[in-house]
Design a protein around this motif. Structure first.
Motif, PDB file in Angstrom:
ATOM      1  N   GLU A 218       0.948  -1.238   0.480  1.00 24.63           N
ATOM      2  CA  GLU A 218       0.299  -0.147   0.056  1.00 24.63           C
ATOM      3  C   GLU A 218       0.585   1.367   0.450  1.00 24.63           C
ATOM      4  N   SER A 219       1.744   1.658   0.942  1.00 26.14           N
ATOM      5  CA  SER A 219       2.909   2.183   1.126  1.00 26.14           C
ATOM      6  C   SER A 219       3.548   2.743  -0.040  1.00 26.14           C
ATOM      7  N   ALA A 220       3.963   1.846  -0.986  1.00 24.09           N
ATOM      8  CA  ALA A 220       4.439   1.586  -2.327  1.00 24.09           C
ATOM      9  C   ALA A 220       3.946   2.440  -3.256  1.00 24.09           C
ATOM     10  N   TYR A 221       1.835   1.830  -3.314  1.00 27.98           N
ATOM     11  CA  TYR A 221       1.507   2.529  -4.289  1.00 27.98           C
ATOM     12  C   TYR A 221       1.324   4.293  -4.217  1.00 27.98           C
TER      13      TYR A 221
ATOM     14  N   CYS B   8      11.653   4.187  -9.850  1.00 29.17           N
ATOM     15  CA  CYS B   8      11.373   3.148  -8.272  1.00 29.17           C
ATOM     16  C   CYS B   8      10.634   2.937  -7.936  1.00 29.17           C
ATOM     17  N   TYR B   9       9.337   3.668  -7.881  1.00 27.25           N
ATOM     18  CA  TYR B   9       8.225   2.896  -7.316  1.00 27.25           C
ATOM     19  C   TYR B   9       7.571   1.397  -8.444  1.00 27.25           C
TER      20      TYR B   9
ATOM     21  N   ASN C 189       6.708  -3.710  -7.566  1.00 23.67           N
ATOM     22  CA  ASN C 189       6.962  -5.467  -8.110  1.00 23.67           C
ATOM     23  C   ASN C 189       7.495  -6.115  -7.110  1.00 23.67           C
ATOM     24  N   ALA C 190       8.462  -5.282  -6.535  1.00 22.05           N
ATOM     25  CA  ALA C 190       8.908  -6.459  -5.664  1.00 22.05           C
ATOM     26  C   ALA C 190       7.999  -7.294  -5.078  1.00 22.05           C
ATOM     27  N   VAL C 191       7.349  -6.315  -4.132  1.00 20.81           N
ATOM     28  CA  VAL C 191       6.576  -6.415  -2.975  1.00 20.81           C
ATOM     29  C   VAL C 191       5.772  -7.379  -3.141  1.00 20.81           C
TER      30      VAL C 191
ATOM     31  N   LYS D 219       3.038 -12.472  -3.187  1.00 16.95           N
ATOM     32  CA  LYS D 219       2.157 -13.339  -3.606  1.00 16.95           C
ATOM     33  C   LYS D 219       2.917 -15.082  -2.765  1.00 16.95           C
ATOM     34  N   PHE D 220       4.398 -14.566  -3.113  1.00 16.80           N
ATOM     35  CA  PHE D 220       4.605 -15.529  -2.256  1.00 16.80           C
ATOM     36  C   PHE D 220       4.046 -16.279  -0.770  1.00 16.80           C
ATOM     37  N   LEU D 221       4.445 -15.261   0.004  1.00 17.86           N
ATOM     38  CA  LEU D 221       4.091 -15.364   1.348  1.00 17.86           C
ATOM     39  C   LEU D 221       1.994 -16.174   1.237  1.00 17.86           C
ATOM     40  N   LEU D 222       1.090 -15.557   0.352  1.00 22.44           N
ATOM     41  CA  LEU D 222      -0.130 -16.050   0.022  1.00 22.44           C
ATOM     42  C   LEU D 222       0.348 -17.124  -0.229  1.00 22.44           C
TER      43      LEU D 222
END
Length: 73
Positions: A27-30, A44-45, A50-52, A57-60
């Motif tokens: 949410e912060s990155a968006y 940068c953002y 994309n990284a976050v 997705k990995f954690l889910l």
């Protein structure tokens, strides 16, 4: 009052906390992406979002796998 309380292991609690932290980071990155004008910061953002997203997705996916393991037990 909860009739059926699902007991979670400390590992699941850690995973849930990581998912919550990652959601906040996303949410912060968006938000940061939407508020910048400089092309370098936009790039940068984009990379940060994309990284976050990939981490989220990995954690889910990890949580889904743990849930499947718990169902099989």
């Amino acid at each position: 009052m909860k009739l059926f309380s699902k007991k979670t292991s400390p590992q699941n609690d850690d995973l849930i906390n990581e998912i919550k932290k990652t959601k906040i980071a996303l949410e912060s990155a968006y938000s940061n992406f939407e508020n910048v004008i400089d092309p370098d910061l936009i790039d940068c953002y984009i990379y940060e979002v994309n990284a976050v997203q990939k981490r989220y997705k990995f954690l889910l996916k990890q949580m889904k796998e743990k849930d499947k393991e718990n169902i099989l037990i």
